[in-house]
Design a protein around this motif. Sequence first.
Motif, PDB file in Angstrom:
ATOM      1  N   CYS A   9      45.845  35.062  44.889  1.00  0.00           N
ATOM      2  CA  CYS A   9      45.521  35.128  46.321  1.00  0.00           C
ATOM      3  C   CYS A   9      44.071  35.454  46.594  1.00  0.00           C
ATOM      4  O   CYS A   9      43.423  34.854  47.446  1.00  0.00           O
ATOM      5  CB  CYS A   9      46.346  36.187  47.043  1.00  0.00           C
ATOM      6  N   THR A  10      43.547  36.433  45.892  1.00  0.00           N
ATOM      7  CA  THR A  10      42.221  36.922  46.239  1.00  0.00           C
ATOM      8  C   THR A  10      41.174  35.825  46.079  1.00  0.00           C
ATOM      9  O   THR A  10      40.184  35.783  46.786  1.00  0.00           O
ATOM     10  CB  THR A  10      41.890  38.149  45.374  1.00  0.00           C
ATOM     11  N   THR A  13      40.578  33.897  49.170  1.00  0.00           N
ATOM     12  CA  THR A  13      40.042  34.563  50.356  1.00  0.00           C
ATOM     13  C   THR A  13      38.733  35.274  50.055  1.00  0.00           C
ATOM     14  O   THR A  13      37.668  34.709  50.203  1.00  0.00           O
ATOM     15  CB  THR A  13      41.076  35.565  50.920  1.00  0.00           C
ATOM     16  N   LYS A  14      38.842  36.501  49.559  1.00  0.00           N
ATOM     17  CA  LYS A  14      37.626  37.312  49.433  1.00  0.00           C
ATOM     18  C   LYS A  14      36.809  36.990  48.176  1.00  0.00           C
ATOM     19  O   LYS A  14      35.661  37.390  48.071  1.00  0.00           O
ATOM     20  CB  LYS A  14      38.000  38.800  49.402  1.00  0.00           C
ATOM     21  N   GLY A  43      51.660  39.611  42.289  1.00  0.00           N
ATOM     22  CA  GLY A  43      52.098  40.978  42.541  1.00  0.00           C
ATOM     23  C   GLY A  43      50.976  41.985  42.382  1.00  0.00           C
ATOM     24  O   GLY A  43      51.139  43.156  42.684  1.00  0.00           O
ATOM     25  N   ALA A  44      49.862  41.533  41.857  1.00  0.00           N
ATOM     26  CA  ALA A  44      48.639  42.331  41.728  1.00  0.00           C
ATOM     27  C   ALA A  44      48.703  43.426  40.662  1.00  0.00           C
ATOM     28  O   ALA A  44      47.713  43.715  40.017  1.00  0.00           O
ATOM     29  CB  ALA A  44      48.192  42.919  43.059  1.00  0.00           C
ATOM     30  N   VAL A  45      49.840  44.065  40.520  1.00  0.00           N
ATOM     31  CA  VAL A  45      49.967  45.033  39.422  1.00  0.00           C
ATOM     32  C   VAL A  45      51.224  44.722  38.626  1.00  0.00           C
ATOM     33  O   VAL A  45      52.248  44.323  39.176  1.00  0.00           O
ATOM     34  CB  VAL A  45      50.008  46.504  39.901  1.00  0.00           C
ATOM     35  N   CYS A  77      41.383  35.564  37.635  1.00  0.00           N
ATOM     36  CA  CYS A  77      41.309  36.939  38.114  1.00  0.00           C
ATOM     37  C   CYS A  77      41.879  37.845  37.030  1.00  0.00           C
ATOM     38  O   CYS A  77      42.930  37.579  36.461  1.00  0.00           O
ATOM     39  CB  CYS A  77      42.120  37.047  39.398  1.00  0.00           C
ATOM     40  N   ALA A  79      43.252  40.720  37.205  1.00  0.00           N
ATOM     41  CA  ALA A  79      44.531  41.341  37.541  1.00  0.00           C
ATOM     42  C   ALA A  79      45.679  40.354  37.347  1.00  0.00           C
ATOM     43  O   ALA A  79      46.714  40.686  36.768  1.00  0.00           O
ATOM     44  CB  ALA A  79      44.503  41.852  38.983  1.00  0.00           C
ATOM     45  N   HIS A  82      46.358  39.924  33.708  1.00  0.00           N
ATOM     46  CA  HIS A  82      47.086  41.070  33.156  1.00  0.00           C
ATOM     47  C   HIS A  82      48.581  40.956  33.440  1.00  0.00           C
ATOM     48  O   HIS A  82      49.416  41.090  32.547  1.00  0.00           O
ATOM     49  CB  HIS A  82      46.515  42.359  33.762  1.00  0.00           C
ATOM     50  N   CYS A 152      39.564  47.363  32.917  1.00  0.00           N
ATOM     51  CA  CYS A 152      40.742  47.726  32.142  1.00  0.00           C
ATOM     52  C   CYS A 152      41.632  46.544  31.830  1.00  0.00           C
ATOM     53  O   CYS A 152      42.171  46.416  30.741  1.00  0.00           O
ATOM     54  CB  CYS A 152      41.614  48.702  32.923  1.00  0.00           C
ATOM     55  N   CYS A 227      36.633  40.499  37.797  1.00  0.00           N
ATOM     56  CA  CYS A 227      37.696  41.049  38.628  1.00  0.00           C
ATOM     57  C   CYS A 227      37.181  41.325  40.041  1.00  0.00           C
ATOM     58  O   CYS A 227      36.212  42.062  40.229  1.00  0.00           O
ATOM     59  CB  CYS A 227      38.212  42.336  37.990  1.00  0.00           C
ATOM     60  N   PRO A 228      37.845  40.740  41.059  1.00  0.00           N
ATOM     61  CA  PRO A 228      37.419  40.979  42.445  1.00  0.00           C
ATOM     62  C   PRO A 228      37.491  42.451  42.839  1.00  0.00           C
ATOM     63  O   PRO A 228      36.630  42.941  43.576  1.00  0.00           O
ATOM     64  CB  PRO A 228      38.412  40.158  43.274  1.00  0.00           C
ATOM     65  N   LEU A 229      38.492  43.137  42.318  1.00  0.00           N
ATOM     66  CA  LEU A 229      38.656  44.544  42.690  1.00  0.00           C
ATOM     67  C   LEU A 229      37.528  45.377  42.084  1.00  0.00           C
ATOM     68  O   LEU A 229      36.969  46.266  42.726  1.00  0.00           O
ATOM     69  CB  LEU A 229      40.036  45.023  42.225  1.00  0.00           C
TER      70      LEU A 229
END
Lengths: 260, 136, 327, 661
Positions: A9-10, A13-14, A43-45, A77, A79, A82, A152, A227-229
């Motif tokens: 998703c990310t 968008t961002k 699910g991101a995580v 990405c 995440a 992972h 990570c 990683c966007p985060l």
Amino acid sequence: MMYSYYPGCTLKTKAQDLERFALISAQVLGIELAEQQDWQCCGAVYPLAEDEIAGKLSAVRSLAAAHSKGEKLITLCAACHHVIKRVNADMYSNEFVRKRVNNYLQLPKNYNGEAKVLHYLELLRDDVGFSKLAEQVRMPLTGRKIGAYYGCLLLRPSNVMNFDDAENPSILEDFITALGATAVKYPFRTECCGGYLTVNDQEANEMAANIINSAIGLEVEEILTACPLCKYNLEKELGTNTKVRIVYFTELLAEALAIK
Amino acid sequence: MIRVKITPNNKQSQLQYIREISGVNINKCIQCTKCSAGCPASARMDILPHEIIRLLQLGQVEKIFHSKSIWNCASCFVCTERCPRNIDIARLIEAIRLTIIRQPGKSKFKPDDVPGIIDDKMPQQVLVSGFRKYNR
Amino acid sequence: MDKTTVRMQQIALQTLANGEVDVILGWKKGDEWYDSYPVVINDINETAELIWDAFCVNNLSKYLITELKKNLRIGVFLKGCDSLAFNQLVIDNRIDSERVVIFGLPCPGMIDPQKVKHAGLNKGLLKVERTGDKIVFITKEGVKEYIGRSFDYDKCLNCRCPNPVVSKYMLSDAVTRTDEEQYFPDVTEIEKMPLEARYDYWTKQFSKCIKCYACRNICPLCSCETCVFDNIAAGVSSKADADCEQQFFHIIRAYHVAGRCVDCGECSRVCPVGIPLEKLNRKIIKDINQLYGDYTADTDIAKSPPLGTYKVDDFDPFDGSKQGGKK
Amino acid sequence: MPRIGAFVCWCGTNIAGTVDIEQVVQAVSEMSGIVYVKDYQYMCSEVGQNLVKTAIKEWQLERVIIASCSPRMHENTFRKAAKAAGLNPYLVEVANIREHCSWVHKNKEEATKKAIALIRAAVAKASLNTELIAKEIDVENRALVIGGGIAGIQTALDIAEAGYQVDVIEKSPSIGGKMAQIDKTFPTLDCSACILTPKMVDVASHPNINLYTYSEIESVNGFVGNFEVTIKQKARSVNLEKCTGCGICTEKCPSRKSKSEFDEGLRTRGAIYTPFPQAVPNVPVIDREHCLKFNTGKCGICEKLCPAGAIEFGQEDVLVTKKYGAVVVATGFDIIDLDKFGEYQYQNHPDVLTSLEFERLTNAAGPTAGKFIRPSNNKRPEKVVFIQCVGSRDVSSRGKSYCSKICCMYTAKQAMLIKDKYPDIEVYVFYIDVRTPGKNFDEFQRRAVEEYGVNYIKGMVGKIFPAGDKLIVHGVDSFTGDTLKIEADMVVLAAAAQAKPDAEVLGRKLAISTDTNNFFTEAHPKLRPVETHSAGIYLAGACQGPKDIPETVAQAGAAAAKVIGLLSKRKLVSNPCVSVVNEDLCNGCLSCLKICPYDAIAAKELATNNHGITSKRIVAKVNEALCQGCGGCTVACRPGAIDLKGFTNKQITAEVDALCH
């Protein structure tokens, strides 16, 4: 070579830059990335609890789709990579998960973790080869001091991710070197940026600060991330500081390939 | 401060639940502290990861439930990666979080909190993971 | 007369006459068109009765064991498959190759009388002649010609060694095979079956066994002084008509020839109830080749047999270190 | 049917706790051939053995079944008892109802059933047992010691002193091993070289000791009393007899790129080199991989300069085969590779050292001549951090699950040595537990804390972050729960001890086993700690598991005593359970000969007369002195012509039949 590609998703968008540069670079490098149809958020995580199955379903849908096409699944990405990689490992070795997921999904054919998941970086390293990549570089980033930031999710836990040496990785440095820049190894390059903690605690993020200071201490000018985060956390901590800038690895790739 | 501790047995069911959903054998811990020593988030923790395991071994779950530590764990997996006893500490801490937030009304992060933290650069990945980690 | 037969009779006469050998092992023609039987001759006058035709299927190498005990030097006619057995018998110390003179017979394939009968060609049949892949059926009414290998024994269709691998005198030109047979088609078929079906298949096959021991008696390598199944004191065999006894016999026999079997297919040929015994042997050959590298029991007598030797890097399914038992 | 007596042992509760003895006795008494059954708490005790002896006489027993522990444990005990009562010892049969039964089962009913079945099998076998008579074999009275470290040196000296010939074989160019690299020894702090080098000289000069350095074991054949060992003497390229050890060659060698193995890579050496000045023999060796002459054909300076004409570029590996009565394995240990522990920066930072590197760094004969400086900048460190248990007690794929045992003591020693010379240096030791059992050991470690003020911190280090010229050590004090950051100048890692990488290969050559960690396995952890499962092969030192010097020397002495005990016998009683060939059945295929690991089978020509015609055929023949009774030949024999006495095919079949009953 043809690959199934999972964006996440990310990236839509961002973090559009991360994807845009990856896709145009792939074209130049002769990599065919076919975006999966009907992909869903990973699910991101990765759900760590033994009894959580629902959070793993969407990853399995993508995995099974790639497997049924006989293609490797490429992620971008960190995440998403992972989550998908770990779910795949569960499907391969954890009978409890495998049985429940298959019961729930009722796919045309049971999925048992057969697909191969590669991060875009692994694709460059293993399938393209950094030496081949270096040959394709048209505008080498000579003289630029770039520090890789691994974070990570690509590295740990290493027995599942199998990405690189979790304590002393080199893939990103090799990538930077292939683009003609100077790779700077700084001590905090595998430390956590704080991840999702930002929703819990809006106070100063000393974890991100440690990373930035460690890099600046070795005169790093650009910090590379997948990683966007991580990028968000590091940039937020950086504020107006212009000593160093945070870039996606794909952006530098496109730059070196002279297509940015 | 109460100096005398009695190991409670009324917390056995919670302890068992944590054991089950984490799949971790807490008795493997030899208290080497490597998890705490490498934890990048330890500065914001009132109880360190190795102490969490020790408290679990002693059945003192209540103390852990009231700690800040479990909410400040970033699931970065450094502890899991380095544990010489193959204990998946990240999983264990997740299990403790879940034991709390799976109770009605115990979610830590709610939709109402979003406007307060969001900015125009924040990737939605942050929010999704926030909800996954702190909300049920 | 067939050119090879002429050559055969000449060489037999010559070697007996000049004392190179004391006796000759060959074939003579019986009363029927399909009957070519093994003989031992020491009389020069009998050499004119020796023949070579498409029915000399019997392997003469096994006879050497008993004949060498009685005679000093022996001349023997060997086809490709027979020569493989010969080499294996040398490896097994069963015969003294120094005292044997081999007359090599390149073999185009032997004809299966059953196939001739099934084709209805046996009525009034007097003689069958074969030159390469041309087969001529001579009957009272006339002559019929066929081209091809449709009358060959199945085992000959899978032949991997039509020419003798060892000989002193070669009696004809080498046979060339251009058609590339898949080496283990029958084994692959069995391997594809699920385990239960495989078990059922063999149970059914072995239950047909009447323990006539024809397979053992024809096998060139089943050449023990006293077979374990004939040794009452060994206590391994019983005459009871129970499935397990028959399975026991065939599995032990398969293991006794494991690593030595030359895949001549004689066991299946002589089985009166039609058990496909060579499939079992071929499965073991295939496994040995896979586990220990290609080994052909017979072509090189200097090679050490894989099941009789031990190397440190041998495949070892019980070695924990390769399976994760040992870390 | 012979008259059989059965004796059921309770082994305290070891057997009786899981097996219903009363029911077993009842069932056994009904078995055919059984004329007497007795159970007792400890059958191996004097009272128990007397029960057996008395019953043999009173009941005229012809066979004896002992249902007890593994025959490995007490078969001999009961054979002796039977012999004392006048019964041939090989008529005793042991049914293992402990290791094979009571110890592996929980359900009493099932265990009892199984115990009865095992005894039934033993009865079936015993009825077919025959009297066997043991023979005698000669003993070659020379010993081989594999490994020239302190374990091998001590073993060799002890054996040689007793008057027996000993050959010592050492892989590297000099004997001395790890102890030669160490600076001081705990708990007395005496200089390692001062106590080791005289022993090395003793080995070299002892008339009964013959040294093979730069040599390896090629193959081992034979058995106790009669081993035949082929030794590969690698080409040294220097003539051992001619060389005077003047050292000109090593000084003048232009190739300087190789890292000194002895100095743990902290300095370089020439391609022709002597590992260290006190090396025994004091003769250099050419490292052909780095020698210019061998790589380019040019150079040859050493040859030109050597006053003794000892350089021999044309030397080749030489194989020597010799016979030995006994073998001692003393191959020592290694420390693990720290490449996988990236968090400690070992590969990335010159000031992060292993303990062994630290020994070289503080050694007067080391690369810095004993000056304690940081490899990065040659300055004296102000803060030194020791980290224990790096890879020890680590069940992950990076480490070893066991405690390396020696690290607590040598770390205390190293810390103390720093404080002794440089009291101003701050020293920290991170540990999980301090384990110092041993004479004067705990006192020693406490001295480090109490007298020298070494800061012991219970807790592990998470990661080291290099910053400027410092190493920031992130740790935890588990007592206070404080996280610590120490700005260190040097970090010393106590890397886990591990078995030699080639231990398993050597083990296969010797037919001795290694454990899950590749350390050699002793025959019994308590009662036979220096023996292996192969008679005549003994263990000394850390090749069996991590050990310090005192323990190693003690074990070396024990191994030597075992060897002396063996060599002092002129003859050994051979095992009568050997193979025997039925010549009527033998085909002479000699499959047995090919697989026999002891070369105990030969071909024999047999003349036969068949109706007046004489012919010859080959049959197999067993050399009873060489046969070890492994039984391999019996399995290879197709016609069943070869049988193992005491374990005949018939006996085994009878056992199987009885079990399936």
